[in-house]
Design an enzyme around this catalytic site. Structure first.
Site, PDB file in Angstrom:
ATOM      1  N   ASN A  24       3.007  47.216 -10.540  1.00  0.00           N
ATOM      2  CA  ASN A  24       4.385  46.722 -10.505  1.00  0.00           C
ATOM      3  C   ASN A  24       5.305  47.852 -10.069  1.00  0.00           C
ATOM      4  OD1 ASN A  24       6.983  45.898 -11.121  1.00  0.00           O
ATOM      5  ND2 ASN A  24       6.447  44.987 -13.092  1.00  0.00           N
ATOM      6  N   CYS A  65      13.476  44.203 -11.339  1.00  0.00           N
ATOM      7  CA  CYS A  65      12.436  43.862 -10.358  1.00  0.00           C
ATOM      8  C   CYS A  65      12.911  42.815  -9.348  1.00  0.00           C
ATOM      9  CB  CYS A  65      11.188  43.384 -11.082  1.00  0.00           C
ATOM     10  SG  CYS A  65      10.598  44.584 -12.268  1.00  0.00           S
ATOM     11  N   HIS A 121       7.475  38.723  -6.834  1.00  0.00           N
ATOM     12  CA  HIS A 121       7.461  40.065  -7.412  1.00  0.00           C
ATOM     13  C   HIS A 121       6.053  40.351  -7.934  1.00  0.00           C
ATOM     14  CE1 HIS A 121       7.997  43.495  -9.812  1.00  0.00           C
ATOM     15  NE2 HIS A 121       8.106  42.871 -10.962  1.00  0.00           N
TER      16      HIS A 121
END
Ligand code: COA
Length: 334
Positions: free
Chosen positions: A289, A116, A259
């Protein structure tokens, strides 16, 4: 050697049309909208269609970024594709994006696997080639089809992820590298924690066999509470380092894009950094996500809705599989 500033000439993003809501997930696993929202902040996420692979999402985002920059694919020297869900183990997704864009062959193209933190790591790598004058235009396109490695029987992970892509074209600007574009970047690796977030089977350590398939070991596995603790501690630390490397203090930062994994992590890190809510750019509620693409998608959204103004200092922070951490300060549009 005098270094050049690496600036963003154009950005773009793409998310698939299909929306998967928390109510939809209630039909798939034993969960509730209330649990998902209170534990993560996520309301819905986008799901790629069966015939859309990671490179297809990447190509859409890349075309938008090229159009924004007023450039053609033939202007590129390098396609860098941060992803943990490549179309294939090889060829790289970046090769497929180069071909899909119809770009010439006289360029570098490879993938970057840093979970990520993908877009932040990618900008950091692109910056080196631009700063030294080695290249004139680098496409960083972070793209993920996380739903291709989602275990739809595991309620602790399947509610978290979505698909999407975000792209930036990095080129050389005029003037001082410390005053424009990608200013202060820090990337870190905590490989000793790699087992907390992984795809256990399908690599050379454990080729996929019938047992692995039956146990869904070709899918993403995560120790959520441990990842949560690492992120809440690591994100403010790496963010502070990047701000210092940019020669700034927290009060110089106009916007923060972390993030987009979990609203609780974003809120906790913002409090530790003493950044007020109105300076946080957050869209996790809409897209979940999207791994390495999430910071790029949020940056593009804030740019297109007019929040970002020339001269604004934007802090990007990534964390994820590896365990990887990264942060960078970007001065917008000068
Ligand atoms: N719906 C309902 N209940 C759920 C659930 C779901 N989707 N997922 C887990 N639960 C249950 C668990 O089974 C557990 O029940 P139990 O107490 O009866 O055993 C309970 O909720 C608490 O589970 P826990 O894992 O401790 O929850 P949590 O508060 O830590 O929240 C996460 C789970 C995943 C949301 C949280 O750990 C997290 O956000 N971690 C970081 C994840 C992340 O950001 N990953 C990406 C990194 S790039």
């Amino acid at each position: 050697m005098s270094l050049k500033p690496a600036v963003i000439a154009g950005i773009g993003s793409y998310v698939p049309e299909r929306v998967l809501s928390n109510e939809d997930l209630e039909q798939i696993v034993d969960t509730t909208d209330e649990w998902i929202v209170s534990h993560t902040g996520i309301k819905e996420r986008r799901i790629a269609s069966d015939d859309q692979a990671t490179s297809d999402l990447a190509i859409e985002a890349s075309r938008a970024a090229l159009e924004d920059a007023g450039m053609s694919a033939d202007d590129l020297d390098f396609v860098l594709c941060p992803t943990v869900t490549p179309d294939h183990l090889f060829p790289s997704t970046a090769n497929l994006v180069q071909a899909g864009l119809g770009a010439h062959n006289d360029m570098a193209a490879f993938d970057l696997l840093s979970g990520c933190t993908g877009f932040v790591y990618g900008l950091h790598v692109a910056r080196q080639f631009i700063a030294t004058g080695e290249m004139e235009a680098v496409l960083v396109v972070a793209s993920e089809k996380l739903t291709s490695i989602t275990d739809w029987t595991d309620r602790s992970t399947c509610v978290l992820f979505g698909d999407g892509a975000g792209a930036a074209i990095v080129t050389a600007g005029e003037g001082e590298p410390s005053e424009k574009g990608l200013i202060g970047f820090v990337v870190e690796s905590y490989g000793e924690h790699g087992h907390l977030l992984d795809v256990p089977a399908g690599g050379s350590r454990r080729p996929l066999d019938a047992e692995g398939l039956a146990n869904h070991e070709n899918c993403l596995h995560m120790n959520g509470p441990e990842v949560f603790k690492l992120a809440v501690r690591g994100v403010p630390e790496v963010a502070e380092k990047a701000i210092a490397r940019a020669g700034m203090t927290n009060s110089d930062i106009d916007w923060v894009i972390m993030h987009q994994a979990n609203l609780r992590i974003i809120d906790a890190a913002a409090r530790r950094l003493d950044i007020p809510d109105e300076r946080m750019i957050v869209n996790v509620q809409k897209f979940g996500n999207t791994s390495g693409a999430s910071t790029a998608i949020a940056l593009d959204e804030a740019y297109r809705d007019g929040r970002l103004q020339p001269g604004d200092n934007i802090l990007l922070v990534g964390f994820g599989a590896g365990f990887s951490l990264g942060a960078g300060v970007l001065r917008w549009g000068l």
